[in-house]
Design a protein around this motif. Structure first.
Motif, PDB file in Angstrom:
ATOM      1  N   MET A  19      -0.221  45.594  18.663  1.00  0.00           N
ATOM      2  CA  MET A  19      -0.984  46.247  19.730  1.00  0.00           C
ATOM      3  C   MET A  19      -0.502  47.694  19.787  1.00  0.00           C
ATOM      4  N   ALA A  20      -1.411  48.585  20.102  1.00  0.00           N
ATOM      5  CA  ALA A  20      -1.026  50.002  20.087  1.00  0.00           C
ATOM      6  C   ALA A  20      -1.747  50.787  21.172  1.00  0.00           C
ATOM      7  N   ARG A  21      -1.155  51.914  21.499  1.00  0.00           N
ATOM      8  CA  ARG A  21      -1.825  52.897  22.372  1.00  0.00           C
ATOM      9  C   ARG A  21      -1.995  54.181  21.586  1.00  0.00           C
ATOM     10  N   VAL A  63       0.732  41.147  13.474  1.00  0.00           N
ATOM     11  CA  VAL A  63      -0.207  41.450  14.563  1.00  0.00           C
ATOM     12  C   VAL A  63       0.414  42.580  15.360  1.00  0.00           C
ATOM     13  N   MET A  88      -0.954  43.655  26.984  1.00  0.00           N
ATOM     14  CA  MET A  88      -1.091  44.961  27.637  1.00  0.00           C
ATOM     15  C   MET A  88      -2.452  44.997  28.300  1.00  0.00           C
ATOM     16  N   VAL A  99      -5.191  43.058  25.990  1.00  0.00           N
ATOM     17  CA  VAL A  99      -4.902  42.640  24.619  1.00  0.00           C
ATOM     18  C   VAL A  99      -3.618  41.830  24.676  1.00  0.00           C
ATOM     19  N   ILE A 149       3.582  47.642  19.699  1.00  0.00           N
ATOM     20  CA  ILE A 149       4.442  46.475  19.598  1.00  0.00           C
ATOM     21  C   ILE A 149       3.819  45.548  18.569  1.00  0.00           C
ATOM     22  N   ALA A 150       4.669  44.992  17.719  1.00  0.00           N
ATOM     23  CA  ALA A 150       4.173  44.166  16.629  1.00  0.00           C
ATOM     24  C   ALA A 150       4.929  42.850  16.564  1.00  0.00           C
ATOM     25  N   GLY A 167      -5.446  49.816  20.981  1.00  0.00           N
ATOM     26  CA  GLY A 167      -5.751  49.296  19.670  1.00  0.00           C
ATOM     27  C   GLY A 167      -5.161  47.921  19.432  1.00  0.00           C
ATOM     28  N   SER A 168      -5.852  47.153  18.616  1.00  0.00           N
ATOM     29  CA  SER A 168      -5.280  45.898  18.138  1.00  0.00           C
ATOM     30  C   SER A 168      -5.440  45.853  16.628  1.00  0.00           C
ATOM     31  N   MET A 224      -0.785  39.199  22.331  1.00  0.00           N
ATOM     32  CA  MET A 224      -0.311  38.492  21.142  1.00  0.00           C
ATOM     33  C   MET A 224       0.434  37.257  21.633  1.00  0.00           C
ATOM     34  N   GLU A 284      -8.141  39.276  22.883  1.00  0.00           N
ATOM     35  CA  GLU A 284      -8.599  40.534  23.463  1.00  0.00           C
ATOM     36  C   GLU A 284      -9.777  40.229  24.375  1.00  0.00           C
TER      37      GLU A 284
END
Lengths: 365, 365, 365, 365
Positions: free
Chosen positions: B229-231, B227, C212, C227, B210-211, B238-239, C229, C241
């Motif tokens: 966030m990720a999986r 910005v 998340m 994390v 999600i960004a 991840g960020s 945003m 974070e």
């Protein structure tokens, strides 16, 4: 409840900045060190009654006095703590020793080597301490541990700086630290003394040295800076520099030690950290690592907070006092004591003679 | 004398800053990499003839042209290198692929995912490369080595920043990079693309993200910051952050990877260094160590200078090209290629959609 | 001698690590802050009598008790300090408020937003404090000064990390902080709460967020990492974070703020330092400068030691208490209080809901 | 197209590491510096024909030769570049000067002061250069700019280190650099020479010095380390240290300059950065700032890449050559030339005599 502690009545002579630091240590030592003794802030002594009462009130000293000679002889005093300008260390320490007190003294011990010799002789039969507090920075103590474990190998270089920018600031230079009659010397006694004490503690005896000094400020009769080269008994070579004219440095008491197996580096401005380089790692993984020396398994980590929670300047005094009270309980000799400070004074004396004669000076002991 | 190298005639489309960087790489690759091929700077192509001739003269291009379509089809050209604004990547790459050329292309590959899909399909049967040069920073390549060796253990966190302050400077913001029609996006394609390429290379697939994006400058139609966030497929989270409005950052392409056994950290502003934390050391010796990745036993250390002698920005392009020519000789697939860049583009596309829809987006492959 | 101070009898509930930190602050505040009040360590309360007596002895608490309910209602107690696991904050605070006490409470305020709302309502008519101590790190307070002076300009980015590696250490994970029933959450309440408190204080309201969370350890019912945003009311965007699985970080509570005129950066692991970038300098002299925030003219520099003499973790509690007692004397509202901590709890609550729903959550106030 | 450049045929004597660095500079200078001359890699000369041919092939030298005497007299050679062990500098330079060539020579210029005097005399009427390349590190050149602008004020301290750990590695110590007959000295000529050249360039003449040297490795006839104290004509005092036994240092050529208005600090291991402390800032904003010296408005920023894009070791040679060719075109005197290197050699000579006599040595010019 544990056994009650034995009270030690303290008379502190001096009420300036460092007197506050000592007051704090007397208060705090019992909170962090399990010693059998509890210092009691019995009496504080100085010349300015108004300031004296303010400090006494702020820090909880029970009595005030402007007559240190009377105080030092009081029967109910067990400890005399000397926190006054350098030229007064000797008379107070001699009197306190004559009265059989435990003697604690600020650094540098004296304004001359002769004075220091007499003082060390006078207190040798009594428990005594000199506030070379930086030995008890956890990072410094851990450096010593690593050296003792052989993690640095054979030492080749000892490199020390103690730099600040105080002398470069006209507003700060009227005090006693800038007058030879009271301070004995300038950067040498004020700053180099600390660097030399750490060097002797971490790297052993200095066998010879050559120094140069410089006074940058007009009409000042103490050194503003000193540079020194030295040879140590262990075969390593040393370089030292102390200055009050080093813009950019606030309180940079630093050392770097290069050996056959690694490197150690410290800077008081980041006192919770020690840099370590391990030359026994595979070549591609060798790098200077930054150790946050707040535990686990670091010196004093159990005394203060939890790993990751940093300590400050004052804790080095608390740790010094804590260790001292421990040796007192175990009837052991504490270091650094007057003899250790005398060893520093001998180096400073040699440095002064060397700077004057512009030649190498041997140190026989 | 060794066997003569096989010449590869290069046509470079573009003559801006990055064109100079590529020119340098074509010149230098043979000095540092023992490849069977020698690029020949045959022809440089652009729209401004005066600038074109100046660049050709400075860098030794043999011919100049303002008609890339003609050039791309010339029989004597083996390699087409695309160093123009993003919107032109696709037509040139498609034409070059149709003409059977080796295709090299600047990043980001395209201005949209669809475009990138078509481009990747077009070149898949040809040797190809995308200039995600930061994979070949020795410190980054060494990070990958350590990850592959399991020195960091199970990965928990991947944390990436690519920050500069260019957008905050009104003098810099009139160029094509600030126009959607030419650049496709702002910080996303320019900066985040690099961060995502490294993440995919070092930490594997992203399964969802999600960004959010933000345009700070009035009247600008591209994102100034993103910005995300990720999986990741490996279970780590991840960020990511990319911005042109980060005062204090000049070219901060950085990542930090936390695992069960250690940590790795990199910052392009100090590209010769890699930080490594080894959690398997005794607790009191654990610290972040700073590795100067110039050898011995570091990636590319044998190609460039001696240990202790640092390299610069341009060497990452030389190493990219050197490795590419090596794979060409061995008939292997080079990475990062158009398919790798397509994978990046899919992530950017998902990020854009996510920022619009304000919701998580899954990535199926 | 100055006027005698008015004694405030304190009952502290809790005797763990943080209880020692509070004990120290009660002892030390009068030495560094000229307040009209002197806390008296009247009674300490906990469940384990042996430990309780040991802590009482070490820190000088006059009485011990295992019944907090009885203590909280004692007439001779003016202050109730809550230093117990999170789930106990609410009942003790509500009882203390009902008894009209001054209430001090550890962070996070509560295990849920509802609980926090009730607590804030209960104490609103009483002097109260929540120990978000990091607002009083001199470097953080100085950052706020610089922000208020406009030295950073319009804010674009707020970037916060609070990372440690505690969760990655199986030896440390059996405590209450790893159990939802007692802690309420994991890294979120423990670490993110601090980061959010600083963000709200330094950068103002958060208007929306998406988060998340991740639990890496098997069979643990709290989050190991979060994390997030966010968007702030001032138009800036934020990234946060918090993790207990970040090998290499000991106590990395850090933030970076990028604005139109400069940058500020802080890391608790180097708490005496603040990084500042001034974008109004000539371009070739712009660089991140490292400020040793020990005076002159820095927050709390007059309270503690001299410039160049660093402070530690505990001083942030002393300064918090010192300021609180000052507001008490002046009958002003102290911050951070329960309402401030409630604002943090609303953000944490939104973050939890967001992590569950995988969607953005608006914060209306 | 611009005017064609005038070719300068270069004969390089030597084919080791530094010969590659020079080869690179000859190739690259035209790409980055708009000079009227283009070096042509005409002939490379050495003793090992196989290695010679490999280097010639790799770097594009047109011819190879094992007879430097013949080469130096060739009519078609305009430039003789000396990149061989120190003891060979003099005979080649004298022969090249006799033949009227432009002479470029590696540092240290000679193995003795007498040799250096003769060499400087011999080339004085010809364009000449000594490869003290570190003057052209952009950060060093920028330091000089700031000094010249008076940004540091009156200088009090010049503090230089050049440390590596090469001597501590038995695998590296069999080369010519460890033999007095070929190298002349050890750390002194290899490392201290660079430090002294920068000192003379940045801080002016040295009027007196005292040095000590140490050989740690058994059976080695050159110094492994040298420590030196000095006085400068400008009233400042200096300390120098060079060592091959400093574990933790890879290529630490560093200096720190403290003046009445500020401080400058540089370390070659981070060659794109310069530290600057401005003592004229308000006290609470004074801090050491880290300048990324890649532009705008930094030396050589226009020659190489864009701001934020770092350069490496080799660029200091390219910049040296670029500036040299510029002075050649303008018929100006280049620095550092043989006379500058002679000044360095006089300091080294004084240092050697001082170390032997264990006494201060005056430098009259």
């Amino acid at each position: 409840m544990p056994e009650p502690k034995q009270m030690l009545n303290v008379a502190m002579i001096g009420h300036g900045f460092i007197g506050k630091v000592h007051s704090n240590a007397f208060h705090q030592v019992g909170h962090f060190f399990p010693t059998p003794y509890q210092p009691r802030l019995k009496i504080i002594c100085g010349r300015n009654r108004a300031k004296l009462e303010a400090v006494a009130s702020q820090w909880g000293w029970e009595e005030v006095s402007t007559d240190w000679r009377a105080i030092v002889e009081r029967k109910d005093i067990q400890v005399v703590d000397i926190a006054v300008p350098n030229a007064l260390h000797a008379p107070i320490a001699m009197a306190a020793a004559a009265a059989g007190k435990i003697v604690l003294c600020e650094k540098p011990l004296a304004t001359s080597r002769d004075e220091a010799e007499r003082m060390a002789t006078a207190v040798r039969h009594l428990p005594n301490l000199v506030w070379f507090n930086y030995r008890r920075v956890p990072a410094v103590a851990f450096a010593k541990t690593l050296l003792n474990e052989g993690r640095v190998g054979q030492i080749f270089h000892y490199r020390a700086l103690y730099l600040n920018q105080s002398g470069n600031d006209p507003a700060k230079t009227s005090g006693w630290r800038y007058q030879r009659a009271i301070a004995g010397s300038g950067a040498m006694g004020d700053l180099l003394s600390h660097a030399v004490d750490l060097a002797l503690d971490l790297n052993g005896k200095i066998t010879g040295l050559i120094a140069m000094t410089q006074t940058f400020a007009p009409a000042r009769d103490v050194d503003d800076a000193v540079v020194m080269m030295a040879r140590f008994a262990n075969g390593s070579i040393g370089s030292f520099e102390a200055s009050r004219f080093a813009a950019g440095s606030r309180n940079r008491n630093s050392f770097e030690i290069n050996g056959s197996l690694g490197m150690l580096r410290f800077n008081l401005e980041n006192l919770n950290w020690l840099e370590f380089f391990d030359a026994t790692e595979p070549a591609n993984l060798q790098g200077i690592r930054n150790l946050l020396v707040t535990g686990p398994n670091h010196p004093y980590a159990e005394n203060f907070w939890k790993p990751g929670h940093v300590i400050g300047y004052e804790h080095t005094f608390i740790a010094t006092l804590g260790d001292f009270l421990g040796t007192l309980g175990r009837k052991e000799t504490f270091h650094p004591n007057f003899d250790d400070a005398l060893a520093v004074q001998r180096v400073l004396d040699a440095a002064e003679r060397s700077a004057e004669s512009k030649s190498w000076v041997r140190l026989d002991r």
